[in-house]
Design an enzyme around this catalytic site. Sequence first.
Site, mmCIF file in Angstrom:
data_model
loop_
_atom_site.group_PDB
_atom_site.id
_atom_site.type_symbol
_atom_site.label_atom_id
_atom_site.label_comp_id
_atom_site.label_asym_id
_atom_site.label_seq_id
_atom_site.Cartn_x
_atom_site.Cartn_y
_atom_site.Cartn_z
ATOM 1 N N ASP A 28 -87.359 -22.519 27.972
ATOM 2 C CA ASP A 28 -88.550 -21.973 27.555
ATOM 3 C C ASP A 28 -88.862 -22.345 25.957
ATOM 4 O O ASP A 28 -90.047 -22.120 25.516
ATOM 5 C CB ASP A 28 -88.782 -20.694 27.928
ATOM 6 C CG ASP A 28 -89.014 -20.311 29.488
ATOM 7 O OD1 ASP A 28 -87.941 -20.394 30.238
ATOM 8 O OD2 ASP A 28 -90.107 -20.377 29.800
ATOM 9 N N ARG A 68 -96.522 -20.304 36.300
ATOM 10 C CA ARG A 68 -95.282 -20.062 35.351
ATOM 11 C C ARG A 68 -94.556 -21.266 35.232
ATOM 12 O O ARG A 68 -94.606 -22.361 35.948
ATOM 13 C CB ARG A 68 -94.457 -18.812 35.901
ATOM 14 C CG ARG A 68 -94.395 -18.568 37.386
ATOM 15 C CD ARG A 68 -93.790 -19.633 37.928
ATOM 16 N NE ARG A 68 -92.235 -19.684 37.505
ATOM 17 C CZ ARG A 68 -91.593 -21.015 37.635
ATOM 18 N NH1 ARG A 68 -91.953 -21.934 38.338
ATOM 19 N NH2 ARG A 68 -90.478 -21.437 36.898
ATOM 20 N N GLY A 69 -93.646 -20.928 33.991
ATOM 21 C CA GLY A 69 -92.670 -22.246 33.775
ATOM 22 C C GLY A 69 -93.344 -22.931 32.523
ATOM 23 O O GLY A 69 -94.487 -22.974 32.426
ATOM 24 N N ALA A 70 -92.421 -23.103 31.531
ATOM 25 C CA ALA A 70 -92.797 -23.255 30.221
ATOM 26 C C ALA A 70 -93.917 -24.668 30.201
ATOM 27 O O ALA A 70 -95.190 -24.394 29.558
ATOM 28 C CB ALA A 70 -91.671 -23.536 29.433
ATOM 29 N N ARG A 117 -98.286 -15.098 27.203
ATOM 30 C CA ARG A 117 -96.919 -14.789 27.537
ATOM 31 C C ARG A 117 -96.254 -15.247 26.043
ATOM 32 O O ARG A 117 -96.664 -16.255 25.399
ATOM 33 C CB ARG A 117 -96.212 -15.394 28.496
ATOM 34 C CG ARG A 117 -96.742 -14.982 29.878
ATOM 35 C CD ARG A 117 -95.980 -15.624 31.096
ATOM 36 N NE ARG A 117 -94.539 -15.034 31.235
ATOM 37 C CZ ARG A 117 -93.692 -15.568 32.031
ATOM 38 N NH1 ARG A 117 -93.906 -16.494 32.750
ATOM 39 N NH2 ARG A 117 -92.571 -14.961 32.189
ATOM 40 N N ASN A 158 -84.036 -19.334 27.876
ATOM 41 C CA ASN A 158 -84.529 -19.462 29.528
ATOM 42 C C ASN A 158 -84.268 -18.354 30.105
ATOM 43 O O ASN A 158 -84.007 -17.437 29.856
ATOM 44 C CB ASN A 158 -83.400 -20.823 29.877
ATOM 45 C CG ASN A 158 -84.134 -21.319 31.291
ATOM 46 O OD1 ASN A 158 -85.264 -21.758 31.297
ATOM 47 N ND2 ASN A 158 -83.168 -21.414 32.273
ATOM 48 N N LYS A 159 -84.771 -18.446 31.609
ATOM 49 C CA LYS A 159 -84.875 -17.233 32.392
ATOM 50 C C LYS A 159 -83.550 -16.341 32.109
ATOM 51 O O LYS A 159 -82.521 -16.951 32.218
ATOM 52 C CB LYS A 159 -84.963 -17.979 34.052
ATOM 53 C CG LYS A 159 -85.012 -16.833 34.844
ATOM 54 C CD LYS A 159 -85.962 -15.556 34.600
ATOM 55 C CE LYS A 159 -87.476 -16.193 34.578
ATOM 56 N NZ LYS A 159 -88.428 -15.188 33.965
ATOM 57 N N GLN A 188 -87.680 -16.930 41.596
ATOM 58 C CA GLN A 188 -88.169 -18.235 41.547
ATOM 59 C C GLN A 188 -87.270 -19.299 42.058
ATOM 60 O O GLN A 188 -87.640 -20.401 42.364
ATOM 61 C CB GLN A 188 -88.391 -18.626 40.021
ATOM 62 C CG GLN A 188 -89.604 -18.004 39.342
ATOM 63 C CD GLN A 188 -88.883 -16.577 38.560
ATOM 64 O OE1 GLN A 188 -87.937 -15.899 38.996
ATOM 65 N NE2 GLN A 188 -89.496 -16.297 37.478
HETATM 66 O O1 MRU Z 1 -90.693 -16.373 33.861
HETATM 67 P P1 MRU Z 1 -90.997 -17.906 34.350
HETATM 68 O O2 MRU Z 1 -90.690 -18.192 35.671
HETATM 69 O O3 MRU Z 1 -91.955 -18.645 33.735
HETATM 70 O O4 MRU Z 1 -89.638 -18.530 33.474
HETATM 71 C C1 MRU Z 1 -89.409 -19.969 33.622
HETATM 72 C C2 MRU Z 1 -88.106 -20.277 33.425
HETATM 73 O O5 MRU Z 1 -87.287 -19.780 32.880
HETATM 74 C C3 MRU Z 1 -87.843 -21.825 33.418
HETATM 75 O O6 MRU Z 1 -86.409 -21.991 33.847
HETATM 76 C C4 MRU Z 1 -88.400 -22.660 32.282
HETATM 77 O O7 MRU Z 1 -89.731 -22.395 32.041
HETATM 78 C C5 MRU Z 1 -88.358 -24.018 32.335
HETATM 79 S S1 MRU Z 1 -89.301 -24.995 33.498
HETATM 80 C C6 MRU Z 1 -89.350 -26.304 33.268
#
Ligand code: MRU
Length: 318
Positions: free
Chosen positions: A217, A49-51, A83, A227-228, A176
């Site tokens: 994201d 996970r993470g963009a 996603r 973002n999250k 996370q």
């Molecule tokens: O749901 P996730 O864990 O994929 O969400 C990730 C985030 O919101 C991060 O802050 C975002 O992807 C930036 S990562 C460099």
Amino acid sequence: MALEPEQIVRLEEDRVVLLDQRRLPEVVVELECRSAAEVAAAIRDMAIRGAPAIGVAAAYGYALAARRGGDLEEAYRVLAESRPTAVNLTWALREMLDDPTPERARELHREEVERCRRMASHAAELLAPRTRALTHCNAGALATGGYGSAVGALRTAWERDLVEHVLVDETRPLLQGSRLTAWELEQIGVPHAVIADSAAASFMAAGEVDCVITGADRIAANGDTANKIGTYGLAVLAAHHRIPFCVVAPTSTVDLSTPTGSGIPIEERAAAEVSARSPARNPAFDVTPAALIGAIVTEDGVHRAPYTESLAGVVARA
Ligand code: MRU
């Protein structure tokens, strides 16, 4: 010791291998994906996970399908649909269309990590000595395929002796922050403490936060940033307490084809992630309006409002 890019995700002869982020930090185990569909499932289930990291994983999944002579249209579809919010996923797949080789996927991975190093250096310049930062979710090496965006910036700033301490939002519901960001900060030796998400306001009011720094994201053309979930609330709090709020993300996260945040699709995940017994709502992301963001830092440098102008023409390139 910091995580190396190949430990996070890599392409082997007949499989994509990734560090299973669902079980970290207690269990360090790899997951092997032998098809694009299995990579898509790993993304959907958040083993990775993470963009930027899901973009890299999708590129490897697509290269795997191409190497096997599989149905590339189907591979593209299943990966792109895994996603919805992070634009890096479709960006990476589009990058792979002309050259769906393992070499191109590995190059894309290297480029993303290189972008992280460059933007971390720009972002660190914004921090004063003895900064006490607050971050949300995980925008570290695990989220980008190596080095990290917001956590990468804190790492570079720490190496320049600019960071005193980092408050890490736990980040409900999947933790996370407490599981992944705290683990990464421990590995690179940055002093930190995990806090409940709801404690951020009190720490700000007490004068214990000098800046809030997060990843992204998807960044719309006007600077509105997904973002999250919880990031928007932090930005409102930061504005109230006159604390700088800074977003660090590679240009692969900037989506100039989406004019404002209202056009960003927000993933709603399973209710069971929030509550085992009650009905629940579980939006995984929120949108922070550009007006609350003091700076957006990409590998190109520091972008300031009005973002429609400062982000215009931004494109991810090697
Ligand atoms: O749901 P996730 O864990 O994929 O969400 C990730 C985030 O919101 C991060 O802050 C975002 O992807 C930036 S990562 C460099």
